[in-house]
Write an enzyme that holds these catalytic residues in place. Structure first.
Site, PDB file in Angstrom:
ATOM      1  N   HIS A  23      54.090 -33.149  52.943  1.00 38.23           N
ATOM      2  CA  HIS A  23      53.228 -34.201  52.230  1.00 38.23           C
ATOM      3  C   HIS A  23      52.355 -33.010  51.280  1.00 38.23           C
ATOM      4  O   HIS A  23      51.143 -32.867  51.390  1.00 38.23           O
ATOM      5  CB  HIS A  23      52.144 -34.808  53.353  1.00 38.23           C
ATOM      6  CG  HIS A  23      52.573 -35.870  54.056  1.00 38.23           C
ATOM      7  ND1 HIS A  23      51.874 -36.475  55.118  1.00 38.23           N
ATOM      8  CD2 HIS A  23      53.378 -36.827  53.775  1.00 38.23           C
ATOM      9  CE1 HIS A  23      52.535 -37.705  55.570  1.00 38.23           C
ATOM     10  NE2 HIS A  23      53.674 -37.783  54.583  1.00 38.23           N
ATOM     11  N   HIS A  79      61.619 -47.253  56.368  1.00 40.37           N
ATOM     12  CA  HIS A  79      60.599 -46.652  55.706  1.00 40.37           C
ATOM     13  C   HIS A  79      60.897 -46.166  54.264  1.00 40.37           C
ATOM     14  O   HIS A  79      61.572 -45.542  53.957  1.00 40.37           O
ATOM     15  CB  HIS A  79      59.656 -45.685  56.510  1.00 40.37           C
ATOM     16  CG  HIS A  79      58.599 -45.050  56.261  1.00 40.37           C
ATOM     17  ND1 HIS A  79      57.578 -45.678  55.410  1.00 40.37           N
ATOM     18  CD2 HIS A  79      58.050 -44.094  56.433  1.00 40.37           C
ATOM     19  CE1 HIS A  79      56.453 -44.766  55.090  1.00 40.37           C
ATOM     20  NE2 HIS A  79      56.785 -43.696  55.831  1.00 40.37           N
ATOM     21  N   GLU A  81      58.939 -44.054  52.429  1.00 40.00           N
ATOM     22  CA  GLU A  81      58.450 -42.887  51.892  1.00 40.00           C
ATOM     23  C   GLU A  81      59.787 -41.883  51.671  1.00 40.00           C
ATOM     24  O   GLU A  81      60.776 -42.006  52.177  1.00 40.00           O
ATOM     25  CB  GLU A  81      57.676 -42.174  53.243  1.00 40.00           C
ATOM     26  CG  GLU A  81      56.779 -40.783  52.536  1.00 40.00           C
ATOM     27  CD  GLU A  81      55.716 -40.446  53.558  1.00 40.00           C
ATOM     28  OE1 GLU A  81      55.435 -40.906  54.658  1.00 40.00           O
ATOM     29  OE2 GLU A  81      54.694 -39.505  53.206  1.00 40.00           O
ATOM     30  N   ASP A  83      60.717 -38.999  52.429  1.00 38.87           N
ATOM     31  CA  ASP A  83      61.487 -38.133  53.115  1.00 38.87           C
ATOM     32  C   ASP A  83      62.574 -38.858  53.897  1.00 38.87           C
ATOM     33  O   ASP A  83      63.389 -38.242  54.460  1.00 38.87           O
ATOM     34  CB  ASP A  83      60.536 -37.514  54.174  1.00 38.87           C
ATOM     35  CG  ASP A  83      59.315 -38.327  55.071  1.00 38.87           C
ATOM     36  OD1 ASP A  83      59.042 -39.537  54.395  1.00 38.87           O
ATOM     37  OD2 ASP A  83      59.159 -38.312  56.170  1.00 38.87           O
ATOM     38  N   HIS A 145      54.263 -45.443  59.646  1.00 37.53           N
ATOM     39  CA  HIS A 145      53.100 -44.739  59.272  1.00 37.53           C
ATOM     40  C   HIS A 145      52.496 -45.232  57.762  1.00 37.53           C
ATOM     41  O   HIS A 145      51.377 -44.905  57.388  1.00 37.53           O
ATOM     42  CB  HIS A 145      53.357 -43.185  59.313  1.00 37.53           C
ATOM     43  CG  HIS A 145      52.886 -42.316  58.099  1.00 37.53           C
ATOM     44  ND1 HIS A 145      53.669 -41.880  57.075  1.00 37.53           N
ATOM     45  CD2 HIS A 145      51.667 -42.036  57.843  1.00 37.53           C
ATOM     46  CE1 HIS A 145      52.831 -41.187  56.222  1.00 37.53           C
ATOM     47  NE2 HIS A 145      51.752 -40.977  56.827  1.00 37.53           N
ATOM     48  N   ASP A 164      59.130 -42.930  61.749  1.00 39.12           N
ATOM     49  CA  ASP A 164      58.307 -41.956  62.079  1.00 39.12           C
ATOM     50  C   ASP A 164      57.429 -41.964  63.446  1.00 39.12           C
ATOM     51  O   ASP A 164      57.277 -40.759  63.971  1.00 39.12           O
ATOM     52  CB  ASP A 164      57.100 -41.979  61.024  1.00 39.12           C
ATOM     53  CG  ASP A 164      57.202 -41.480  59.631  1.00 39.12           C
ATOM     54  OD1 ASP A 164      58.176 -40.694  59.505  1.00 39.12           O
ATOM     55  OD2 ASP A 164      56.457 -41.955  58.679  1.00 39.12           O
ATOM     56  N   TYR A 192      51.559 -34.098  65.528  1.00 34.04           N
ATOM     57  CA  TYR A 192      52.059 -34.992  64.597  1.00 34.04           C
ATOM     58  C   TYR A 192      51.173 -36.205  64.822  1.00 34.04           C
ATOM     59  O   TYR A 192      50.652 -36.885  63.820  1.00 34.04           O
ATOM     60  CB  TYR A 192      53.389 -35.538  65.065  1.00 34.04           C
ATOM     61  CG  TYR A 192      54.326 -36.303  63.634  1.00 34.04           C
ATOM     62  CD1 TYR A 192      54.989 -35.807  62.771  1.00 34.04           C
ATOM     63  CD2 TYR A 192      54.367 -37.670  64.196  1.00 34.04           C
ATOM     64  CE1 TYR A 192      55.549 -36.632  62.182  1.00 34.04           C
ATOM     65  CE2 TYR A 192      54.737 -38.338  63.141  1.00 34.04           C
ATOM     66  CZ  TYR A 192      55.507 -38.211  62.435  1.00 34.04           C
ATOM     67  OH  TYR A 192      56.341 -39.019  61.399  1.00 34.04           O
ATOM     68  N   HIS A 225      62.207 -37.952  62.760  1.00 33.87           N
ATOM     69  CA  HIS A 225      61.879 -36.685  62.498  1.00 33.87           C
ATOM     70  C   HIS A 225      62.104 -36.182  63.974  1.00 33.87           C
ATOM     71  O   HIS A 225      61.656 -36.471  64.910  1.00 33.87           O
ATOM     72  CB  HIS A 225      60.517 -36.575  62.026  1.00 33.87           C
ATOM     73  CG  HIS A 225      60.273 -36.885  60.747  1.00 33.87           C
ATOM     74  ND1 HIS A 225      60.822 -36.271  59.712  1.00 33.87           N
ATOM     75  CD2 HIS A 225      59.341 -37.968  60.278  1.00 33.87           C
ATOM     76  CE1 HIS A 225      60.275 -36.912  58.559  1.00 33.87           C
ATOM     77  NE2 HIS A 225      59.369 -37.779  58.918  1.00 33.87           N
TER      78      HIS A 225
HETATM   79 FE1  FEO Z   1      56.081 -41.551  56.406  1.00 28.95          FE
HETATM   80 FE2  FEO Z   1      58.457 -39.455  57.582  1.00 28.95          FE
HETATM   81  O1  FEO Z   1      57.611 -40.559  56.421  1.00 28.95           O
END
Ligand code: FEO
Length: 396
Positions: A23, A79, A81, A83, A145, A164, A192, A225
């Site tokens: 981030h 998701h 995002e 990543d 998230h 996430d 996290y 992750h």
């Molecule tokens: Fe909200 Fe691992 O991205």
């Protein structure tokens, strides 16, 4: 290299041992991370999530060794995002007509990131996608998230792809919760949660209860992750329930920065006072300027109370303290007590400023705070000890 998770489910993601900031620089990743992507090869083939953009090329090379990309029937974007979706543009260049299943918010986010109009198929909670004898069930998970986030669940194999949620920034060559160091794993899990999911705790609790009400058997949680939870996957779900319900341990954390050691001496005096009253309480001191801010946030998350100290500078507080206070405010901690302290030479506004900040951040201010003029002398240090004794009582 990919590996088999269960039956026809394969991990095809990327382990990123080098990652130290995530981030931007908002999140420290001392132990790296992983971007987990899964290939499900039933009668129909589905790809769940991709990897962070810098690894697109090697990801697609690896995926192409596993399967002819044209044989992927469905792409699931749990998701948007970067990543998790970062390799989508390169993948979609190769298979431009394949359907991309995501939430309606996912479509907005993916279009916002990549400005491309793929063959999007919006899904919502309860929608199903047949892969043959098994099917994927979609479960929207807004704010876990991002607004677009969702889970999907593979029937027959009883596997939840949670993206996430339940993840950690934790690189491991072994990739399963029962094969890694448990202390390291849970250190990364709570960090996290504290740093990313705290603001959404009410939604976390509701989502877990909603999932439980579906009565879907659960054998494995495939996060996006860190490790895959195959040994008692409910243990991380239970932790999330605990963390989302006003979590606190018997800990008081003292956070400060100091110019000429006066505020540090105050912090240590206050700690001594707390200890004299209650030796069961875990007392931790952190100078903000020399400590990782995400580690401090994790300690705040674990605390029943915090003390924040800064000397006065230019009628305000040190920028390091202002920074951590802003981060604390954004996370919206609930059910915690707080107080301020700091030394000064003339105007002395820091304690009032910190106190107001803590109040507006949702802390119960336990006391109006403690100031010390110039560098604390013996009398002043004794006052700090007495203050710590008082704090131990009001934060008990
Ligand atoms: Fe909200 Fe691992 O991205």
């Amino acid at each position: 290299m990919g590996f088999n998770v269960k039956n026809n489910i394969y991990w095809v993601g990327k382990i990123d041992w080098e990652l130290r900031k995530f981030h931007g620089s908002e999140y420290s990743t001392h132990r790296g991370s992983t971007y987990n992507s899964y290939l499900i090869r039933e009668e129909k083939t589905a790809l769940v999530d991709t990897v962070w953009k810098p690894f697109s090329k090697e990801y697609l090379e690896g995926l192409s060794r596993e399967i002819d990309l044209r044989k992927i029937d469905y792409i699931i974007a749990n998701h948007a995002e970067i990543d998790h979706s970062g390799a989508l543009p390169e993948l979609m260049d190769l298979v431009p007509d394949k359907p991309v299943y995501c939430t309606s918010n996912g479509i907005k986010s993916l279009k916002g990131h990549y400005h491309r109009d793929w063959n999007f198929v919006p899904v919502k909670t309860g929608d199903r996608l047949s892969l043959g004898s098994k099917e994927l069930v979609f479960i929207e998970a807004p704010m876990l998230h991002w607004p677009d986030s969702m889970f999907c669940y593979l029937s027959g194999d009883n596997v939840l792809f949670s993206n996430d949620a339940f993840g950690q920034h934790y690189a491991s060559e072994y990739m399963y919760n029962d094969l890694v160091d448990r202390d390291e794993l849970f250190t990364e899990c709570i960090k996290y949660y504290a740093n990313i999911l705290t603001p959404f705790s009410a939604l976390v609790g509701r989502k877990i209860k909603e999932f439980a009400s579906l009565n879907l058997p659960l054998d494995i949680i495939c996060t996006s992750h860190g490790v895959i939870w195959r040994d008692n996957p409910m243990q991380i779900v239970e932790k999330y329930l605990e963390w989302s319900s006003g979590y606190k341990e018997n800990q008081i954390t003292i956070i400060y920065d100091t110019m000429w050691n006066g505020t540090r001496i105050m912090a240590e005096g206050i700690a001594e006072g707390i200890k004299r009253v209650d030796r069961s309480v875990n007392i931790k001191l952190y100078n903000v300027s020399g400590t990782d801010k995400n580690d401090i946030i994790t300690e705040v998350f674990k605390s029943k109370g915090i003390l924040v100290g800064s000397p006065t500078i230019n009628k305000g507080v040190l920028s390091s303290v202002a920074g951590i206070l802003d981060q604390i405010r954004g996370l919206g901690f609930k059910g915690k007590k707080a107080a301020a302290f700091g030394c000064y030479g003339w105007s002395g506004e820091s304690v009032r400023i910190i106190t107001e900040h803590l109040k507006s951040s949702g802390f119960e201010v336990a006391d109006e705070g403690l100031s010390a003029l110039w560098n604390p002398d013996e009398k002043s240090i004794n006052e700090c000890v007495s203050y710590g004794q008082k704090i131990a009582g009001v934060m008990a």
